[in-house]
Structure formats: structure tokens, C-alpha cells
Design a protein around this motif. Structure first.
Motif, PDB file in Angstrom:
ATOM      1  N   LYS A 130       6.804   6.681   0.912  1.00 64.19           N
ATOM      2  CA  LYS A 130       7.546   5.420   1.046  1.00 64.19           C
ATOM      3  C   LYS A 130       6.723   4.208   0.622  1.00 64.19           C
ATOM      4  CE  LYS A 130      10.316   2.790   4.366  1.00 64.19           C
ATOM      5  NZ  LYS A 130      10.861   2.748   5.751  1.00 64.19           N
ATOM      6  N   TYR A 131       5.420   4.244   0.944  1.00 63.71           N
ATOM      7  CA  TYR A 131       4.582   3.087   0.674  1.00 63.71           C
ATOM      8  C   TYR A 131       3.587   3.350  -0.449  1.00 63.71           C
ATOM      9  CZ  TYR A 131       6.705   1.497   4.984  1.00 63.71           C
ATOM     10  OH  TYR A 131       7.624   1.125   5.947  1.00 63.71           O
ATOM     11  N   ASP A 132       3.982   4.204  -1.387  1.00 64.81           N
ATOM     12  CA  ASP A 132       3.161   4.512  -2.547  1.00 64.81           C
ATOM     13  C   ASP A 132       3.238   3.395  -3.577  1.00 64.81           C
ATOM     14  OD1 ASP A 132       1.562   6.203  -4.268  1.00 64.81           O
ATOM     15  OD2 ASP A 132       3.384   6.578  -5.416  1.00 64.81           O
ATOM     16  N   ASP A 133       2.117   3.113  -4.212  1.00 69.28           N
ATOM     17  CA  ASP A 133       2.061   2.202  -5.359  1.00 69.28           C
ATOM     18  C   ASP A 133       2.587   0.801  -5.037  1.00 69.28           C
ATOM     19  OD1 ASP A 133       1.041   2.122  -7.938  1.00 69.28           O
ATOM     20  OD2 ASP A 133       3.037   2.254  -8.840  1.00 69.28           O
ATOM     21  N   GLY A 134       2.391   0.357  -3.795  1.00 70.05           N
ATOM     22  CA  GLY A 134       2.771  -1.004  -3.419  1.00 70.05           C
ATOM     23  C   GLY A 134       4.259  -1.276  -3.396  1.00 70.05           C
ATOM     24  N   ARG A 135       5.086  -0.217  -3.226  1.00 71.47           N
ATOM     25  CA  ARG A 135       6.537  -0.400  -3.273  1.00 71.47           C
ATOM     26  C   ARG A 135       7.046  -1.348  -2.199  1.00 71.47           C
ATOM     27  NH1 ARG A 135       8.067   5.989  -3.817  1.00 71.47           N
ATOM     28  NH2 ARG A 135       7.297   6.297  -5.941  1.00 71.47           N
ATOM     29  N   ASP A 136       6.444  -1.254  -1.021  1.00 74.36           N
ATOM     30  CA  ASP A 136       6.897  -2.079   0.097  1.00 74.36           C
ATOM     31  C   ASP A 136       5.661  -2.570   0.850  1.00 74.36           C
ATOM     32  OD1 ASP A 136       7.955  -3.228   2.346  1.00 74.36           O
ATOM     33  OD2 ASP A 136       9.387  -1.626   2.764  1.00 74.36           O
ATOM     34  N   PRO A 137       5.312  -3.845   0.713  1.00 70.67           N
ATOM     35  CA  PRO A 137       4.089  -4.366   1.351  1.00 70.67           C
ATOM     36  C   PRO A 137       4.114  -4.305   2.875  1.00 70.67           C
ATOM     37  CG  PRO A 137       5.419  -6.156   0.425  1.00 70.67           C
ATOM     38  CD  PRO A 137       6.003  -4.868  -0.080  1.00 70.67           C
ATOM     39  N   ARG A 138       5.292  -4.085   3.474  1.00 69.58           N
ATOM     40  CA  ARG A 138       5.358  -3.975   4.929  1.00 69.58           C
ATOM     41  C   ARG A 138       4.585  -2.761   5.437  1.00 69.58           C
ATOM     42  NH1 ARG A 138      11.754  -4.202   5.748  1.00 69.58           N
ATOM     43  NH2 ARG A 138      11.518  -2.748   4.005  1.00 69.58           N
ATOM     44  N   GLY A 139       4.395  -1.784   4.566  1.00 64.71           N
ATOM     45  CA  GLY A 139       3.650  -0.585   4.955  1.00 64.71           C
ATOM     46  C   GLY A 139       2.170  -0.864   5.195  1.00 64.71           C
ATOM     47  N   ILE A 140       1.664  -1.967   4.621  1.00 66.91           N
ATOM     48  CA  ILE A 140       0.241  -2.286   4.764  1.00 66.91           C
ATOM     49  C   ILE A 140      -0.129  -2.482   6.234  1.00 66.91           C
ATOM     50  CG2 ILE A 140      -1.493  -4.070   4.261  1.00 66.91           C
ATOM     51  CD1 ILE A 140      -0.084  -4.419   1.518  1.00 66.91           C
ATOM     52  N   ALA A 141       0.715  -3.205   6.962  1.00 65.50           N
ATOM     53  CA  ALA A 141       0.440  -3.467   8.381  1.00 65.50           C
ATOM     54  C   ALA A 141       0.583  -2.214   9.239  1.00 65.50           C
ATOM     55  CB  ALA A 141       1.377  -4.562   8.888  1.00 65.50           C
ATOM     56  N   VAL A 172      -2.144   0.297  -2.855  1.00 64.35           N
ATOM     57  CA  VAL A 172      -1.759  -0.930  -3.559  1.00 64.35           C
ATOM     58  C   VAL A 172      -2.425  -0.965  -4.930  1.00 64.35           C
ATOM     59  CG1 VAL A 172      -1.785  -3.449  -3.502  1.00 64.35           C
ATOM     60  CG2 VAL A 172      -1.564  -2.149  -1.359  1.00 64.35           C
ATOM     61  N   PRO A 173      -1.632  -1.038  -6.004  1.00 65.02           N
ATOM     62  CA  PRO A 173      -2.218  -1.139  -7.346  1.00 65.02           C
ATOM     63  C   PRO A 173      -2.707  -2.561  -7.623  1.00 65.02           C
ATOM     64  CG  PRO A 173       0.171  -1.197  -7.486  1.00 65.02           C
ATOM     65  CD  PRO A 173      -0.162  -0.998  -6.032  1.00 65.02           C
ATOM     66  N   ILE A 174      -3.803  -2.658  -8.317  1.00 65.12           N
ATOM     67  CA  ILE A 174      -4.354  -3.970  -8.674  1.00 65.12           C
ATOM     68  C   ILE A 174      -4.134  -4.220 -10.160  1.00 65.12           C
ATOM     69  CG2 ILE A 174      -6.450  -5.367  -8.793  1.00 65.12           C
ATOM     70  CD1 ILE A 174      -5.380  -4.839  -5.950  1.00 65.12           C
ATOM     71  N   VAL A 175      -3.377  -5.267 -10.440  1.00 63.18           N
ATOM     72  CA  VAL A 175      -3.051  -5.649 -11.815  1.00 63.18           C
ATOM     73  C   VAL A 175      -3.301  -7.152 -11.952  1.00 63.18           C
ATOM     74  CG1 VAL A 175      -1.266  -5.654 -13.612  1.00 63.18           C
ATOM     75  CG2 VAL A 175      -1.242  -3.875 -11.827  1.00 63.18           C
ATOM     76  N   PRO A 176      -4.061  -7.584 -12.948  1.00 68.22           N
ATOM     77  CA  PRO A 176      -4.405  -9.007 -13.072  1.00 68.22           C
ATOM     78  C   PRO A 176      -3.205  -9.956 -13.097  1.00 68.22           C
ATOM     79  CG  PRO A 176      -5.748  -7.698 -14.553  1.00 68.22           C
ATOM     80  CD  PRO A 176      -4.735  -6.770 -13.967  1.00 68.22           C
ATOM     81  N   GLU A 177      -2.108  -9.500 -13.679  1.00 71.93           N
ATOM     82  CA  GLU A 177      -0.943 -10.385 -13.811  1.00 71.93           C
ATOM     83  C   GLU A 177      -0.106 -10.478 -12.537  1.00 71.93           C
ATOM     84  OE1 GLU A 177      -2.455  -9.097 -17.588  1.00 71.93           O
ATOM     85  OE2 GLU A 177      -1.668  -7.893 -15.931  1.00 71.93           O
ATOM     86  N   VAL A 178      -0.434  -9.662 -11.536  1.00 68.32           N
ATOM     87  CA  VAL A 178       0.369  -9.633 -10.305  1.00 68.32           C
ATOM     88  C   VAL A 178      -0.526  -9.950  -9.108  1.00 68.32           C
ATOM     89  CG1 VAL A 178       1.860  -8.239  -8.831  1.00 68.32           C
ATOM     90  CG2 VAL A 178       1.871  -7.874 -11.314  1.00 68.32           C
ATOM     91  N   LEU A 184      -2.234  -7.813   2.442  1.00 69.77           N
ATOM     92  CA  LEU A 184      -3.506  -7.150   2.177  1.00 69.77           C
ATOM     93  C   LEU A 184      -4.682  -7.953   2.735  1.00 69.77           C
ATOM     94  CD1 LEU A 184      -4.357  -4.553   0.751  1.00 69.77           C
ATOM     95  CD2 LEU A 184      -4.625  -5.847  -1.354  1.00 69.77           C
ATOM     96  N   PHE A 185      -4.511  -9.253   2.824  1.00 68.29           N
ATOM     97  CA  PHE A 185      -5.588 -10.117   3.305  1.00 68.29           C
ATOM     98  C   PHE A 185      -5.439 -10.477   4.786  1.00 68.29           C
ATOM     99  CE2 PHE A 185      -4.678 -10.944  -1.184  1.00 68.29           C
ATOM    100  CZ  PHE A 185      -5.889 -10.557  -1.744  1.00 68.29           C
ATOM    101  N   GLU A 186      -4.401  -9.906   5.401  1.00 73.52           N
ATOM    102  CA  GLU A 186      -4.143 -10.203   6.813  1.00 73.52           C
ATOM    103  C   GLU A 186      -4.505  -9.038   7.733  1.00 73.52           C
ATOM    104  OE1 GLU A 186      -0.026 -11.202   6.732  1.00 73.52           O
ATOM    105  OE2 GLU A 186      -0.357 -13.135   5.733  1.00 73.52           O
ATOM    106  N   VAL A 187      -4.630  -7.838   7.170  1.00 75.52           N
ATOM    107  CA  VAL A 187      -4.965  -6.670   7.997  1.00 75.52           C
ATOM    108  C   VAL A 187      -6.465  -6.593   8.236  1.00 75.52           C
ATOM    109  CG1 VAL A 187      -2.973  -5.325   7.251  1.00 75.52           C
ATOM    110  CG2 VAL A 187      -5.132  -5.140   5.990  1.00 75.52           C
ATOM    111  N   ASP A 188      -6.850  -5.740   9.159  1.00 77.03           N
ATOM    112  CA  ASP A 188      -8.255  -5.490   9.449  1.00 77.03           C
ATOM    113  C   ASP A 188      -8.929  -4.936   8.187  1.00 77.03           C
ATOM    114  OD1 ASP A 188     -10.716  -4.617  10.290  1.00 77.03           O
ATOM    115  OD2 ASP A 188      -9.969  -3.555  12.059  1.00 77.03           O
TER     116      ASP A 188
END
Length: 266
Positions: A130-141, A172-178, A184-188
Motif C-alpha cells: 500500500k505504501y510502496d514508492d511513496g504512493r500515500d505519504p500517510r504511511g510514513i507516520a 519514498v523515492p527521491i527525485v530532484p524535481e519532486v 518525512l521530516f516530521e517522523v522520528d
């Protein structure tokens, strides 16, 4: 044939005993029966009550009790009352004890605990999908671990491998344009793990990927300048998060996973 009644006694929830009883009943081509499950049997009084019900209703008893004293008691009392009582678990445990030359744990409900372990694994696998490849950022928390990396750093197979260890992983994939998701900066930061790779190695992997897709290796995706740009951006992101980083350049998925598992255990 008149309705038959089977009483299922267990020192846990009774699922194992009921499944065995149902398998036996299926051989008689009849639906004219009832099963009454009596779980968490821990005393002789409950056994006595169940035996009395079996006498009154001409029923039989199937039981899974790991306590030797209760097993002996139900067999003895059933014989006195001429009630058919089947020890579903006892003979198997006794045989294993003889062959394995190891004493059983004699703990009720261990099968149920194993089932819980299975469902946790399934839940983790579904989470990884469900949370593969940054599909839904809610999964980060909600994740136990967040993997961060550019394309082709084995984020997805790593997520699935760790999921089989019952660990919920988002990647989470890292792409310069995105811009990376703010989550990602709010979790532990200790939950985040960056996957670093050497430019030359990534160039090689991406060329092979393009070849497998039937495309030329001159695409921007495999361009070395582009790769350097992506990796520079990746370094800025992980530095901002201040998370741990693993170099995956020469590591198999299993090796990287073991490094992550050691991090978690520490």
C-alpha cells in the motif's frame, strides 16, 4: 438419523478441536449435527458439567487439553459415564515427546499465538504494498521503518523482505524535481534509513533495466550526469532528516535487510 451433538472442550479458544471434529463429521454425509464449543477449560467442574450434558443428549466429546491432569480426569470420568471422549491432542504430544526426547511446553493457546504471528506478517506485507514508492505519504507516520532512496536502490524488494519479518515498511523515492513529502521530516529520524549507492553501480543497474525493457541505454534515466544530480539531491534530503544511511552498492537485498534488522534490534 436424529440430531447428533458434539461437545468440543479446549483450554484455549477451541478452534483446532472444532476443525478436527468438522473434518470427521464430513465423512458421514450428514448435516444433522451440532457442535458446541466450550473454551478455556481450566477446572474439573467444567469437565463434569460438559460430561453431564453429553450423557443427557447422547453426545460425544472431542477435547484438546494440554494439562495432563485434566486429560486423565476427563478420560477417567468419561469411561465411568460411558461417554465417548476423544483426546485430539494427547496422543500426538505423547508420540512427539517419545521421538523428539523433549518435554512439551504444556502451554495452552500456542496455535493461536502462531496464527497471530501469521496475521501480523500478512498485515506487514499488505502495508508494504500500500505504501510502496511513496504512493500515500500517510504511511510514513504509521511505518516502523521508512526507506529512502533514488530509483533502483532495491526499496521495494527490501520492503517486502522486511515485511516477512513482520516489520511495516514504507518507502519514498527521491527525485530532484519532486519535493519529498513533509511527513518525512516530521517522523522520528531513527525510523528513516537512506539507501546510498555509487554512481557507477547505479549507472550499470539502470542500463541493464533499460535493456530488459527493450530500450536503449542512452535514455536520461541511465545518464551518469543525471545520476550524479539525483544522488546529490538524495544526500541533501538525508542530511536534512539526519538519518542513518546504508551503502547498498555491493549488497544483496538479504544483506541490506540484515543490517537494517540489526539497527532495529539495537
Amino acid at each position: 438419523m436424529s440430531e447428533r451433538i458434539v461437545y468440543v472442550l479446549s483450554d484455549s479458544v477451541g478452534e483446532t478441536a472444532e476443525l478436527v471434529v468438522k473434518a470427521g463429521l464430513s465423512q458421514f454425509n450428514s448435516e444433522n449435527y451440532k457442535i458446541f464449543r466450550i473454551p478455556y477449560v481450566e477446572d474439573k467442574e467444567t469437565i463434569d458439567e460438559s460430561l453431564q450434558l453429553a450423557v443427557e443428549n447422547q453426545g460425544i466429546i472431542g477435547f484438546t487439553l494440554v494439562n495432563p491432569e485434566l486429560r486423565e480426569y476427563i478420560n477417567k470420568q468419561a469411561s465411568k459415564l460411558r461417554v465417548e471422549a476423544i483426546d485430539i491432542m494427547g496422543p500426538m504430544i505423547a508420540a512427539m515427546e517419545r521421538v523428539f526426547q523433549t518435554s512439551p511446553r504444556m502451554e495452552a493457546g500456542l496455535v493461536h499465538k502462531l496464527d497471530e504471528d501469521y496475521f501480523k506478517r500478512v498485515e506487514a506485507i499488505e502495508f508494504a504494498v500500500k505504501y510502496d514508492d511513496g504512493r500515500d505519504p500517510r504511511g510514513i507516520a504509521r511505518a516502523d521503518i521508512i526507506l529512502i532512496g533514488v530509483s533502483r536502490t532495491s526499496k521495494t524488494p527490501l520492503s517486502q523482505y522486511l515485511a516477512h519479518k513482520r516489520i511495516k515498511v514504507a518507502n519514498v523515492p527521491i527525485v530532484p524535481e519532486v519535493d519529498p513529502p513533509e511527513e518525512l521530516f516530521e517522523v522520528d529520524p531513527s525510523k528513516c534509513i537512506g539507501l546510498r549507492i555509487r554512481p557507477e553501480k547505479l549507472n550499470e543497474i539502470r542500463k541493464e533495466r533499460l535493456k530488459a525493457l527493450g530500450l536503449g541505454n542512452q535514455a536520461t534515466y541511465a545518464n551518469l550526469d543525471r545520476i550524479h544530480q539525483e544522488l546529490d539531491y538524495f544526500n541533501k534530503v538525508v542530511d536534512r532528516i539526519d538519518c542513518k544511511v546504508i551503502d547498498v552498492s555491493n549488497k544483496a537485498v538479504e544483506e541490506t535487510a540484515n543490517v537494517i534488522l540489526q539497527m532495529i534490534h539495537k
